[in-house]
Design an enzyme around this catalytic site. Sequence first.
Site, PDB file in Angstrom:
ATOM      1  N   LYS A 123      -2.296  11.198   1.697  1.00 29.93           N
ATOM      2  CA  LYS A 123      -3.693  10.758   1.793  1.00 29.93           C
ATOM      3  C   LYS A 123      -4.569  11.856   2.389  1.00 29.93           C
ATOM      4  O   LYS A 123      -5.697  12.086   1.951  1.00 29.93           O
ATOM      5  CB  LYS A 123      -3.813   9.458   2.605  1.00 29.93           C
ATOM      6  CG  LYS A 123      -5.273   8.992   2.651  1.00 29.93           C
ATOM      7  CD  LYS A 123      -5.488   7.545   2.958  1.00 29.93           C
ATOM      8  CE  LYS A 123      -6.994   7.234   2.837  1.00 29.93           C
ATOM      9  NZ  LYS A 123      -7.347   5.859   3.104  1.00 29.93           N
ATOM     10  N   GLU A 179     -15.154  10.603  -2.226  1.00 29.32           N
ATOM     11  CA  GLU A 179     -14.745   9.932  -3.457  1.00 29.32           C
ATOM     12  C   GLU A 179     -15.678  10.212  -4.619  1.00 29.32           C
ATOM     13  O   GLU A 179     -16.148   9.314  -5.301  1.00 29.32           O
ATOM     14  CB  GLU A 179     -14.615   8.413  -3.231  1.00 29.32           C
ATOM     15  CG  GLU A 179     -13.737   7.762  -4.284  1.00 29.32           C
ATOM     16  CD  GLU A 179     -13.340   6.335  -3.940  1.00 29.32           C
ATOM     17  OE1 GLU A 179     -12.959   6.074  -2.780  1.00 29.32           O
ATOM     18  OE2 GLU A 179     -13.413   5.502  -4.833  1.00 29.32           O
ATOM     19  N   GLU A 227       0.848  -1.193   0.000  1.00 29.45           N
ATOM     20  CA  GLU A 227       0.000   0.000   0.000  1.00 29.45           C
ATOM     21  C   GLU A 227       0.886   1.247   0.000  1.00 29.45           C
ATOM     22  O   GLU A 227       0.568   2.256  -0.628  1.00 29.45           O
ATOM     23  CB  GLU A 227      -0.908  -0.048   1.226  1.00 29.45           C
ATOM     24  CG  GLU A 227      -2.173   0.762   1.158  1.00 29.45           C
ATOM     25  CD  GLU A 227      -3.150   0.354   0.068  1.00 29.45           C
ATOM     26  OE1 GLU A 227      -3.380   1.181  -0.817  1.00 29.45           O
ATOM     27  OE2 GLU A 227      -3.689  -0.772   0.103  1.00 29.45           O
TER      28      GLU A 227
END
Length: 334
Positions: free
Chosen positions: A202, A212, A174
Amino acid sequence: MIELEVPLADRSYPVLVGAGVRHRLLEVLPVGVKRVAVVTQASIPVEVDPGTDHRVFTMGEGEDAKDLGTIEDLCRDWAQWGLNRGDCVVAVGGGVVTDTAGFAAAVYHRGIPVVHVSTTLLGQVDAAIGGKTGVNLPEGKNLVGAFWQPAAVLCDTEVLSTLPPREYRNGLGEMAKYAFLGVDDLADLPLDEAVAACVRCKADVVGSDERESGRRAILNYGHTLGHALETAGRYDLRHGEAVAIGLIYAAELARRLGRIDSARVAAHRRVVAGYDLPLTVPPGLDPESLVDLFSRDKKAVDGVTFVLDGPAGVEPVRVDDRSLLLDTFSDVVE
Ligand code: GLY
């Protein structure tokens, strides 16, 4: 210690990164909290002291425990204790714990504060940040959930040394994606700074697109093939390992589409190999069934939407050419 912020106006919150930051829990609890419900798993060797009246609620292990049954158990246990909206939940664990306890906090009394004490590398650079919470259904992963931002996140890098090597590598997969989302020289940074750099990246993305509706989708870089490999279920891959292969596939696909050159593909291979992550799919690959799974990825809003590198950086791109998707697998076999 490095202190960062996820910028969400009146719901902004701090993220503390560093060795021993779990001991700063009392400082980040919301003002006036009287009781703290600590949610963790028996296997997690991390104790926290909220400095106030608290009880520990132990949930089950693994993805199977991340279900609606656990939400009911936690909420009922909290109700029997008398936890109320002025109190707080503290989730101590990896993504399974923070996703589950975060969702229970989102729905209990229509929402009570939660603080995440993330104990895995994967959790610290991804799952604990950004407010996505949820549980699995038999029909699929993360199908029930809520956006519920924590009041604070503690990323204690000291506890990462207790992780089994494969769990640590799971987080590196990740982490590798951030090297292509604008975090330069990631592999050269000391661990605390590398975690903080990923969190900063992030936090910036989440701050600009919490739900999103656009930009946040770039955090799924490498995930379309990654999710397909996980969903297929016949490959022995952790999430981060599947994402690592997905990054290489996405780079090769972007090259075939003329979006990036071979040097940029080589940079992907260098980063992934540098973290000792897989570059190729396991033997026995069935490209046809994996391509079928691409369009079933819940993150694909319309047809097969890939997140691909390109001249303007990483962005969602619609790819309709099935034979191109199939041909690209030849770049990720041994
Ligand atoms: N794990 C991707 C996101 O939080 O949006």
